[in-house]
Structures are given as structure tokens and as C-alpha cells.
Write a protein that holds these residues in place. Structure first.
Motif, PDB file in Angstrom:
ATOM      1  N   LEU A  66       0.774  -1.236   0.000  1.00 14.51           N
ATOM      2  CA  LEU A  66       0.000   0.000   0.000  1.00 14.51           C
ATOM      3  C   LEU A  66       0.807   1.289   0.000  1.00 14.51           C
ATOM      4  CD1 LEU A  66      -2.715  -1.038   2.643  1.00 14.51           C
ATOM      5  CD2 LEU A  66      -2.820  -1.275   0.160  1.00 14.51           C
ATOM      6  N   LEU A  67       2.039   1.245   0.495  1.00 14.03           N
ATOM      7  CA  LEU A  67       2.805   2.481   0.663  1.00 14.03           C
ATOM      8  C   LEU A  67       3.790   2.717  -0.476  1.00 14.03           C
ATOM      9  CD1 LEU A  67       3.761   2.505   4.465  1.00 14.03           C
ATOM     10  CD2 LEU A  67       2.050   3.895   3.316  1.00 14.03           C
ATOM     11  N   PRO A  68       4.081   3.967  -0.781  1.00 12.99           N
ATOM     12  CA  PRO A  68       5.196   4.260  -1.697  1.00 12.99           C
ATOM     13  C   PRO A  68       6.513   3.899  -1.032  1.00 12.99           C
ATOM     14  CG  PRO A  68       4.341   6.284  -0.722  1.00 12.99           C
ATOM     15  CD  PRO A  68       3.390   5.201  -0.334  1.00 12.99           C
ATOM     16  N   ALA A  69       7.525   3.644  -1.833  1.00 12.37           N
ATOM     17  CA  ALA A  69       8.816   3.190  -1.306  1.00 12.37           C
ATOM     18  C   ALA A  69       9.406   4.160  -0.290  1.00 12.37           C
ATOM     19  CB  ALA A  69       9.800   2.974  -2.462  1.00 12.37           C
ATOM     20  N   SER A  70       9.095   5.454  -0.430  1.00 11.14           N
ATOM     21  CA  SER A  70       9.661   6.449   0.473  1.00 11.14           C
ATOM     22  C   SER A  70       9.128   6.342   1.899  1.00 11.14           C
ATOM     23  CB  SER A  70       9.383   7.850  -0.070  1.00 11.14           C
ATOM     24  OG  SER A  70       7.981   8.053  -0.221  1.00 11.14           O
ATOM     25  N   ASP A  71       7.977   5.659   2.083  1.00 11.58           N
ATOM     26  CA  ASP A  71       7.361   5.548   3.407  1.00 11.58           C
ATOM     27  C   ASP A  71       7.557   4.183   4.051  1.00 11.58           C
ATOM     28  OD1 ASP A  71       6.442   8.133   3.175  1.00 11.58           O
ATOM     29  OD2 ASP A  71       4.517   7.537   2.314  1.00 11.58           O
ATOM     30  N   VAL A  72       8.327   3.311   3.412  1.00 14.16           N
ATOM     31  CA  VAL A  72       8.506   1.952   3.905  1.00 14.16           C
ATOM     32  C   VAL A  72       9.219   1.931   5.259  1.00 14.16           C
ATOM     33  CG1 VAL A  72       9.781  -0.200   3.483  1.00 14.16           C
ATOM     34  CG2 VAL A  72       8.389   0.807   1.671  1.00 14.16           C
ATOM     35  N   ARG A 143      14.945  -1.082   4.549  1.00 16.98           N
ATOM     36  CA  ARG A 143      14.851   0.246   3.939  1.00 16.98           C
ATOM     37  C   ARG A 143      14.157   0.209   2.578  1.00 16.98           C
ATOM     38  NH1 ARG A 143      16.068   0.880   8.339  1.00 16.98           N
ATOM     39  NH2 ARG A 143      17.729   2.124   9.296  1.00 16.98           N
ATOM     40  N   THR A 144      13.856  -0.986   2.072  1.00 21.72           N
ATOM     41  CA  THR A 144      13.288  -1.118   0.734  1.00 21.72           C
ATOM     42  C   THR A 144      12.084  -2.048   0.751  1.00 21.72           C
ATOM     43  OG1 THR A 144      14.672  -3.026   0.166  1.00 21.72           O
ATOM     44  CG2 THR A 144      15.579  -0.822  -0.286  1.00 21.72           C
ATOM     45  N   VAL A 145      11.303  -2.002  -0.324  1.00 27.20           N
ATOM     46  CA  VAL A 145      10.150  -2.888  -0.455  1.00 27.20           C
ATOM     47  C   VAL A 145      10.608  -4.345  -0.511  1.00 27.20           C
ATOM     48  CG1 VAL A 145       8.200  -3.519  -1.925  1.00 27.20           C
ATOM     49  CG2 VAL A 145       8.770  -1.115  -1.584  1.00 27.20           C
ATOM     50  N   ARG A 146      11.745  -4.585  -1.159  1.00 29.40           N
ATOM     51  CA  ARG A 146      12.262  -5.957  -1.227  1.00 29.40           C
ATOM     52  C   ARG A 146      12.549  -6.492   0.175  1.00 29.40           C
ATOM     53  NH1 ARG A 146      17.762  -7.973  -4.434  1.00 29.40           N
ATOM     54  NH2 ARG A 146      17.522 -10.196  -3.930  1.00 29.40           N
ATOM     55  N   GLY A 147      13.153  -5.679   1.010  1.00 31.79           N
ATOM     56  CA  GLY A 147      13.398  -6.092   2.386  1.00 31.79           C
ATOM     57  C   GLY A 147      12.101  -6.342   3.139  1.00 31.79           C
ATOM     58  N   VAL A 201      -4.465   0.363   7.055  1.00 30.46           N
ATOM     59  CA  VAL A 201      -5.123   1.405   6.259  1.00 30.46           C
ATOM     60  C   VAL A 201      -5.392   2.636   7.124  1.00 30.46           C
ATOM     61  CG1 VAL A 201      -7.293   1.996   5.123  1.00 30.46           C
ATOM     62  CG2 VAL A 201      -6.122  -0.112   4.516  1.00 30.46           C
ATOM     63  N   LEU A 202      -5.852   2.411   8.351  1.00 29.04           N
ATOM     64  CA  LEU A 202      -6.162   3.537   9.235  1.00 29.04           C
ATOM     65  C   LEU A 202      -4.907   4.242   9.738  1.00 29.04           C
ATOM     66  CD1 LEU A 202      -9.099   2.106  11.371  1.00 29.04           C
ATOM     67  CD2 LEU A 202      -9.217   3.901   9.660  1.00 29.04           C
ATOM     68  N   ARG A 203      -3.844   3.478   9.947  1.00 32.51           N
ATOM     69  CA  ARG A 203      -2.639   4.072  10.547  1.00 32.51           C
ATOM     70  C   ARG A 203      -1.689   4.670   9.513  1.00 32.51           C
ATOM     71  NH1 ARG A 203       0.345   4.523  15.032  1.00 32.51           N
ATOM     72  NH2 ARG A 203       2.606   4.267  14.909  1.00 32.51           N
ATOM     73  N   TYR A 204      -1.541   3.998   8.373  1.00 32.33           N
ATOM     74  CA  TYR A 204      -0.492   4.391   7.436  1.00 32.33           C
ATOM     75  C   TYR A 204      -1.001   4.927   6.097  1.00 32.33           C
ATOM     76  CZ  TYR A 204       2.281   1.506  10.615  1.00 32.33           C
ATOM     77  OH  TYR A 204       2.878   0.969  11.731  1.00 32.33           O
ATOM     78  N   ALA A 205      -2.007   4.284   5.528  1.00 32.03           N
ATOM     79  CA  ALA A 205      -2.386   4.577   4.136  1.00 32.03           C
ATOM     80  C   ALA A 205      -3.871   4.874   4.063  1.00 32.03           C
ATOM     81  CB  ALA A 205      -2.028   3.392   3.238  1.00 32.03           C
ATOM     82  N   ARG A 206      -4.240   6.139   4.160  1.00 35.05           N
ATOM     83  CA  ARG A 206      -5.648   6.516   4.233  1.00 35.05           C
ATOM     84  C   ARG A 206      -6.213   6.977   2.886  1.00 35.05           C
ATOM     85  NH1 ARG A 206      -5.224  10.041   9.870  1.00 35.05           N
ATOM     86  NH2 ARG A 206      -4.336   8.368  11.130  1.00 35.05           N
ATOM     87  N   THR A 207      -5.528   6.674   1.808  1.00 34.80           N
ATOM     88  CA  THR A 207      -5.981   7.114   0.494  1.00 34.80           C
ATOM     89  C   THR A 207      -7.083   6.198  -0.030  1.00 34.80           C
ATOM     90  OG1 THR A 207      -4.355   5.762  -0.687  1.00 34.80           O
ATOM     91  CG2 THR A 207      -3.671   7.967   0.002  1.00 34.80           C
ATOM     92  N   ARG A 208      -7.826   6.700  -0.978  1.00 34.51           N
ATOM     93  CA  ARG A 208      -8.897   5.912  -1.585  1.00 34.51           C
ATOM     94  C   ARG A 208      -8.343   4.669  -2.280  1.00 34.51           C
ATOM     95  NH1 ARG A 208     -12.505   7.873  -6.780  1.00 34.51           N
ATOM     96  NH2 ARG A 208     -13.569   5.877  -7.136  1.00 34.51           N
ATOM     97  N   ALA A 209      -7.218   4.826  -2.981  1.00 36.52           N
ATOM     98  CA  ALA A 209      -6.628   3.689  -3.700  1.00 36.52           C
ATOM     99  C   ALA A 209      -6.226   2.581  -2.732  1.00 36.52           C
ATOM    100  CB  ALA A 209      -5.423   4.153  -4.502  1.00 36.52           C
ATOM    101  N   ALA A 210      -5.645   2.954  -1.586  1.00 37.39           N
ATOM    102  CA  ALA A 210      -5.226   1.964  -0.597  1.00 37.39           C
ATOM    103  C   ALA A 210      -6.434   1.239  -0.025  1.00 37.39           C
ATOM    104  CB  ALA A 210      -4.428   2.639   0.511  1.00 37.39           C
TER     105      ALA A 210
END
Length: 317
Positions: A66-72, A143-147, A201-210
Motif C-alpha cells: 500500500l505504501l510508496p517506497a519512500s514511506d517503507v 529500507r526497501t520494499v524488497r526487504g 489502512v487507518l494508521r499508514y495509508a488513508r488514500t482511496r486507492a489503498a
């Protein structure tokens, strides 16, 4: 929300254990015993471990899906702390379980370490301690999505050991015991993803897409939980041998009553999910998230109560 969830889980756990016959009892007169406080600590540590596991799963799932890589990093740092709590709860559960099963106070446990080490429950929890400790270390460096994907795999692996010592595992090694245990593992995976995903979803990613992406995941989880829950109940309550066995056991045993209560809670959660799709998601699409958040918070508290019910079920004869 967190405080409400903890309160709901604890209250339901205690009430369910007392009413269904799974509550710890005093040792018979003349026997030492582990003591009531230690007996109650076993389901308490289990509830704490389950809550921490759900928090870990919520953060890692968010980082992966759900999150962009910058928020991982933020999500994985939260997960590392929760994994540490999970490890500590597993250590507490290991010690308490060993003492309760052997029927001795903790102060006597060192003298019976070899006997405790032979218990399958203790071995399973020891594996959990190792896996969760490794998970905490790995998450602290992600630090990355792969991790985060690697951490998600470790999270799933750490969930398994305690499940291999449940009601299905203590039966004879038949196709039914293997099926019951496998079904329980899938059941817990789906429940962890569903509850953790909503919390994320409530804590980190509150966007419609998420929210829409989580809605698809929640539907798959709900279907899996319903099918595996029905299968596990049918196996444990004798429905495969007697067409009326499942219904009879629901109303004549404490275990069956908890299964029935859990089925009602599941139906309520499915109804809430339907309300999300019919009402709150369209409202969210208009830019007003308030209705979705209110319903989701209530849903999470109900989920926490259901987790308490599940822990009580695992401790009920």
C-alpha cells in the motif's frame, strides 16, 4: 482505538474462558501446582503475542502493498518494535506454559529444565522466540520494499509454530488431524492479514486507492476464514461422523458454544464489510473519509474481541 481493542480482547477472553470451562483452576488439595496467576498468564501472553503479530503484519503488509517506497522505513520501524514485543510475549508464554503443564511454580522450573524441554508446546514457543527475535532485527534494518517482502515471509513463518500444538495436533496423526492443523494455519494467516490490513489502512495509508486495494484483500481473507473455520469446526465437533454432531456439540459443550459465538462474530464482520462496499467506500470517493473511519474503528474493536474469543477457544477443552 488501540485501548478499546485491548479492552475488548481481554474482557472477551476472560468471560469466554470462564463460561466455556477453559479457565485455569486451583491445584487439588495436597498438590503444589503452578498457581492461578500463572495459569491466567498463559492465555494473556498468547493474546499479547497475537496482538503484536497482527501489528507486525499490518505494518509489513502496508510496506509491501500500500505504501510508496519512500514511506517503507516508518512502517518497518513500527513493525520492528512490535516484533520485539512479540518475542517477549513468546518468552513469557514459554515459561508460563512449561510451569503450568508440569504443575510447578516458576521457581522450580530450573530444576526440571530437561523435562520442560521435551514438551512440544515449549519447543514450538522456543522456535517462535528465535524467529520473532530474528524478525525484529531484520525489520530494524529494512529500507526497501524488497526487504519488507522478506520480512513478510518471516512473519508468516513465525506465526506457524504455536499453531502446530493446537487441538488438531494432539489427536492421532490421521488425515483429519493434518487437515485440521493445515486449515488452522490458513485460517490464522487470513485473519492476520484481514485485521492487520484494516489497521494498516487507518494508521499508514488513508488514500482511496489503498482502501480499495485492501477491500479486495479483505474479501479474499473473509472467504478463506469462513471456509477454513467451518472445516476446522466440523472436524473437531464430530460432524464428519454424525450429521447432527456439529449442531449438537454447538449447544452441549463449552467449546462448541465458543465456535458458535465466533461464527456470529464472523457474520457481523462480513456484514460490516458489506456496509463498507455499499456505503462508506462511495462516500470516501467523494473526499469524505469520516464515515469510513468511524465504521473501521468499530470493526477493529470487534475484530479484537474476536481474537480474544479465538485465544479462549484454543485453551478450551
Amino acid at each position: 482505538m488501540v485501548a478499546g481493542g485491548i479492552a475488548a480482547g481481554v474482557v472477551v477472553l476472560v468471560v469466554a474462558l470462564v463460561l466455556a470451562g477453559g479457565a485455569p483452576e486451583r491445584a487439588p488439595e495436597g498438590l503444589l501446582g503452578a498457581g492461578l496467576p500463572l495459569g491466567w498468564s498463559v492465555p494473556g501472553f498468547r493474546l499479547l503475542a497475537d496482538g503484536a503479530a497482527i501489528w507486525v503484519a499490518s505494518a509489513v503488509l502496508t510496506a509491501v502493498l500500500l505504501l510508496p517506497a519512500s514511506d517503507v522505513v516508518r512502517a518497518c520501524q513500527d513493525a520492528a518494535i512490535a516484533a520485539g514485543v512479540w518475542a517477549v510475549a513468546s518468552i513469557g508464554g514459554l515459561i508460563a506454559s512449561a510451569a503450568v503443564i508440569l504443575g510447578i511454580p516458576v521457581s522450580y522450573l530450573a530444576d526440571h529444565a530437561s523435562m520442560a524441554g521435551e514438551l512440544i508446546q515449549v519447543r514450538a514457543l522456543a522456535i517462535s522466540v528465535v524467529l520473532t527475535a530474528v524478525l525484529a532485527v531484520v525489520l530494524s534494518g529494512v529500507r526497501t520494499v524488497r526487504g519488507a517482502r522478506i520480512a513478510l515471509g518471516l512473519t508468516a513463518l513465525a506465526l506457524i509454530p504455536p499453531l502446530l500444538t493446537g487441538h488438531g495436533a494432539i489427536e492421532r496423526a490421521t488425515i483429519w488431524s493434518v487437515t485440521a492443523t493445515t486449515s488452522l494455519v490458513l485460517h490464522v494467516f487470513a485473519a492476520t492479514a484481514w485485521i492487520g490490513g484494516l489497521f494498516a489502512v487507518l494508521r499508514y495509508a488513508r488514500t482511496r486507492a489503498a482502501v480499495e486495494r485492501f477491500s479486495t484483500l479483505a474479501l479474499a481473507c473473509a472467504i478463506t476464514i469462513g471456509l477454513t473455520g467451518l472445516l476446522t469446526a466440523e472436524i473437531h465437533l464430530g460432524g464428519r461422523d454424525d450429521g447432527w454432531g456439529l449442531i449438537t456439540q454447538w449447544v452441549t459443550t463449552g467449546y462448541g458454544a465458543l465456535v458458535f459465538a465466533k461464527a456470529i462474530a464472523f457474520a457481523a464482520l462480513v456484514f460490516v464489510g458489506w456496509r463498507h462496499r455499499q456505503s462508506t467506500l462511495p462516500t470516501l470517493a467523494t473526499g469524505n473519509p469520516a464515515a469510513f473511519r468511524r465504521l473501521a474503528v468499530g470493526e477493529l474493536i470487534l475484530m479484537a474481541a474476536t481474537v480474544g474469543l479465538a485465544v479462549a477457544l484454543s485453551r478450551t477443552p
